[in-house]
Design an enzyme around this catalytic site. Structure first.
Site, mmCIF file in Angstrom:
data_model
loop_
_atom_site.group_PDB
_atom_site.id
_atom_site.type_symbol
_atom_site.label_atom_id
_atom_site.label_comp_id
_atom_site.label_asym_id
_atom_site.label_seq_id
_atom_site.Cartn_x
_atom_site.Cartn_y
_atom_site.Cartn_z
ATOM 1 N N LYS A 59 -5.573 -10.761 -5.313
ATOM 2 C CA LYS A 59 -4.915 -10.169 -5.665
ATOM 3 C C LYS A 59 -3.683 -10.704 -6.253
ATOM 4 O O LYS A 59 -3.401 -12.088 -5.960
ATOM 5 C CB LYS A 59 -4.260 -9.122 -5.164
ATOM 6 C CG LYS A 59 -4.540 -8.224 -4.464
ATOM 7 C CD LYS A 59 -3.698 -7.049 -3.356
ATOM 8 C CE LYS A 59 -3.732 -5.456 -3.188
ATOM 9 N NZ LYS A 59 -3.594 -4.969 -2.272
ATOM 10 N N ASN A 69 8.120 -0.564 -6.112
ATOM 11 C CA ASN A 69 8.787 -0.366 -7.224
ATOM 12 C C ASN A 69 10.192 -0.743 -7.430
ATOM 13 O O ASN A 69 10.747 0.175 -6.524
ATOM 14 C CB ASN A 69 7.814 0.785 -7.351
ATOM 15 C CG ASN A 69 6.333 0.990 -7.592
ATOM 16 O OD1 ASN A 69 5.865 -0.294 -8.053
ATOM 17 N ND2 ASN A 69 5.649 1.747 -7.455
ATOM 18 N N ARG A 76 12.343 0.475 -9.924
ATOM 19 C CA ARG A 76 12.758 0.673 -10.702
ATOM 20 C C ARG A 76 12.357 3.092 -10.646
ATOM 21 O O ARG A 76 11.898 3.409 -9.674
ATOM 22 C CB ARG A 76 11.753 1.485 -11.972
ATOM 23 C CG ARG A 76 10.532 1.328 -11.301
ATOM 24 C CD ARG A 76 9.135 1.182 -13.359
ATOM 25 N NE ARG A 76 7.904 1.960 -12.641
ATOM 26 C CZ ARG A 76 6.829 1.333 -11.621
ATOM 27 N NH1 ARG A 76 7.324 0.135 -11.264
ATOM 28 N NH2 ARG A 76 5.908 1.951 -11.179
HETATM 29 C C1 MV4 Z 1 -6.236 -2.690 -2.390
HETATM 30 C C2 MV4 Z 1 -6.886 -1.827 -2.396
HETATM 31 C C3 MV4 Z 1 -7.971 -1.801 -1.364
HETATM 32 N N1 MV4 Z 1 -7.646 -2.891 -0.319
HETATM 33 N N2 MV4 Z 1 -5.625 -3.177 -1.156
HETATM 34 C C4 MV4 Z 1 -4.552 -0.428 -6.606
HETATM 35 C C5 MV4 Z 1 -3.432 -0.727 -7.185
HETATM 36 C C6 MV4 Z 1 -2.269 -1.952 -7.039
HETATM 37 N N3 MV4 Z 1 -1.378 -1.417 -6.318
HETATM 38 C C7 MV4 Z 1 -2.846 -1.799 -5.166
HETATM 39 N N4 MV4 Z 1 -4.333 -1.107 -5.442
HETATM 40 C C8 MV4 Z 1 -4.978 -0.681 -4.338
HETATM 41 N N5 MV4 Z 1 -5.345 -2.263 -3.560
HETATM 42 C C9 MV4 Z 1 -6.599 -3.543 -0.242
HETATM 43 N N6 MV4 Z 1 -6.712 -4.373 0.653
HETATM 44 C C10 MV4 Z 1 -7.048 -0.463 -3.276
HETATM 45 C C11 MV4 Z 1 -6.705 -0.247 -4.344
HETATM 46 C C12 MV4 Z 1 -7.204 0.513 -5.160
HETATM 47 C C13 MV4 Z 1 -7.780 0.014 -6.278
HETATM 48 C C14 MV4 Z 1 -8.653 -0.556 -5.840
HETATM 49 C C15 MV4 Z 1 -9.994 -0.530 -6.973
HETATM 50 C C16 MV4 Z 1 -9.995 0.861 -7.499
HETATM 51 C C17 MV4 Z 1 -9.169 1.127 -7.834
HETATM 52 C C18 MV4 Z 1 -8.065 1.811 -6.817
HETATM 53 C C19 MV4 Z 1 -7.101 2.691 -7.245
HETATM 54 C C20 MV4 Z 1 -6.600 2.789 -5.776
HETATM 55 C C21 MV4 Z 1 -5.963 1.732 -4.841
#
Ligand code: MV4
Length: 454
Positions: A158, A290, A292
């Protein structure tokens, strides 16, 4: 005392803020782009100033023009809404230094929570569970791969400057890791001018559950319960509801306490949201904050009866929250459907154009937050959300039935919308049983024939 507010936004949220100000006896100044001359927020505000061309970069993102408008019209405060400049620490700082109150947190909190690795480290120190992974940003590919091995695949990479799903990559083994690591860095560098990334264990099919926070400038921090935002597509939420059908009273209590701890650790002030991922076993992990007001705030308003925009203004005015945690009652169930000018049958391509007939539903337990009207021309320069339907009642079954009923009444001619899709979801056994995770939408689209949502 705040007597006049500049609304640095457009669409339904600008209208929402005008309405709150009206009830508080506060004057409003709308700012608008050349594409929004016909906009309802311009017509309903007390005053309006055009700040530039149709592109966001020429208008709603022009901090200089917005602050000039604020000074010309002699406003006391700026409400940024969501998107645009709402999480821009520099803009909040400029407002502060011009002696204009920014209706939101202090710029330091925005900055701190804007760096997702700093945010994570800060709340972790305060005892909030976070996803196992690197301690902050990784310095090299070799360090990154060591951490990935240690925590075990799959891992997610990330961007520290990311959030909302941008600049994220999943890696399943050593072989693909290097490629995903570099593409995450490149994408982050291009999108945010900061290529730093951190590593986390990938949680499979989590639920996305967020807690609404209100914090005043006197140190009181409260939570207003959760919103389950698991129904999303490509990180765009489609449906939000509260309470989450997945949370038990015990888990809700633990997560609410953790959310308050997280906000307190950031010295947070005003309305904010603590986002958690929740796995199938009920383990929860902070992922980001967030800083906001969010699109889905009405869900919490209908469950608790608390007007979040008014609370934001009161807090910015230096007033104390006039209730305590124990005073907040969660008496209703609410579901929000985002009505977008998009064609779900064609991969959700935007469907801007002129609305012919527009008729919004009403009746018991129905709220529509929308800037649309018959004859409204939807500009192509902004996001495609043209309204939100929020239905609420004593329990989830009532809210579901009411949502389906209201969707059936909602008439928008001339463009494609997500209304038929929402009707199909409200009829889907997986959603009805409260089993939707973040993997729900992809699965739903695969197994549902196109004609059921067009
Ligand atoms: C993740 C995750 C799984 N494992 N982190 C998506 C938005 C952001 N706020 C963080 N997100 C995610 N973080 C870990 N450690 C899954 C998501 C996630 C996601 C990831 C890939 C495709 C679609 C998603 C939908 C919602 C959340």
């Amino acid at each position: 005392m705040i007597q006049k507010i500049l609304i640095a936004n457009r669409g339904e949220i600008a209208l929402r803020i005008v309405r709150a100000c009206r009830e508080l006896g506060i004057k409003t100044l709308a700012v608008y782009s050349e594409a929004d001359v016909q906009s309802l927020h311009v017509q309903l505000a007390d005053e309006a100033i055009c700040i530039g061309g149709p592109k966001s970069a020429d208008s709603y993102l022009r901090a200089d023009r917005i602050i000039s408008a604020a000074e010309i019209a002699d406003v006391d405060a700026i409400h940024p809404g969501y998107g645009f400049l709402s999480e821009n620490a520099k803009f909040a700082e400029q407002c502060e230094s011009c002696n204009i109150r920014f209706i939101g947190p202090k710029s330091n909190s925005i900055k701190m929570m804007g760096d997702k690795a700093v945010a994570k480290a800060t709340v972790r120190k305060a005892g909030v569970p976070t996803v196992p992974g690197s301690d902050g940003p990784v310095q090299s590919e070799s360090e990154a791969v060591k951490i990935a091995r240690k925590i075990g695949y799959p891992v997610i990479i990330k961007a520290v400057a990311g959030g909302g799903g941008r600049g994220m990559r999943i890696a399943h083994n050593d072989v693909t890791f290097a490629k995903e690591y570099h593409s995450a860095r490149n994408e982050a560098e291009k999108a945010f001018g900061n290529g730093d990334v951190y590593i986390e264990k990938y949680i499979d099919k989590p639920r996305h559950i967020e807690f609404q926070i209100l914090a005043d400038s006197h140190g009181k921090v409260l939570h207003l319960g959760e919103r389950d935002c698991s129904v999303q597509r490509r990180h765009q939420k489609l449906i939000e509801e509260s309470p989450s059908p997945f949370l038990t009273p015990d888990l809700r209590k633990k997560m609410g306490k953790a959310a308050i701890r997280a906000a307190s650790a950031a010295n947070y002030e005003n309305a904010g949201t603590i986002e958690f991922l929740v796995d199938a076993k009920g383990n929860f992990y902070f992922i980001e904050m967030n800083t906001r007001i969010q699109v889905e705030h009405p869900v919490t308003e209908e469950v608790t009866g608390i007007d979040l925009i008014k609370q934001q203004i009161r807090i910015a005015n230096g007033e104390k929250l006039e209730f305590d945690q124990g005073d907040i009652k969660f008496e209703k169930h609410a579901i929000e459907c985002r009505i977008n000018a998009e064609d779900p049958a064609r991969n959700f391509i935007p469907s801007p154009g002129t609305i012919g007939l527009y008729y919004a539903p009403g009746g018991h337990g129905v709220r529509v937050d929308s800037h649309a009207y018959s004859g409204y021309q939807i500009p192509s320069h902004y996001d495609s959300m043209i309204g939100k339907l929020i239905c609420y009642g004593r329990d989830r079954k009532t809210a579901l039935e009411r949502t389906y009923r209201a969707l059936s009444e909602y008439l928008i001619r001339g463009i494609k919308t997500t209304i038929p899709l929402h009707k199909a979801i409200m009829s889907d056994p997986v959603f009805i049983e409260g089993k939707a995770t973040t993997a729900y939408m992809e699965d739903f689209m695969k197994r549902t024939p196109t004609d059921l949502f067009t």
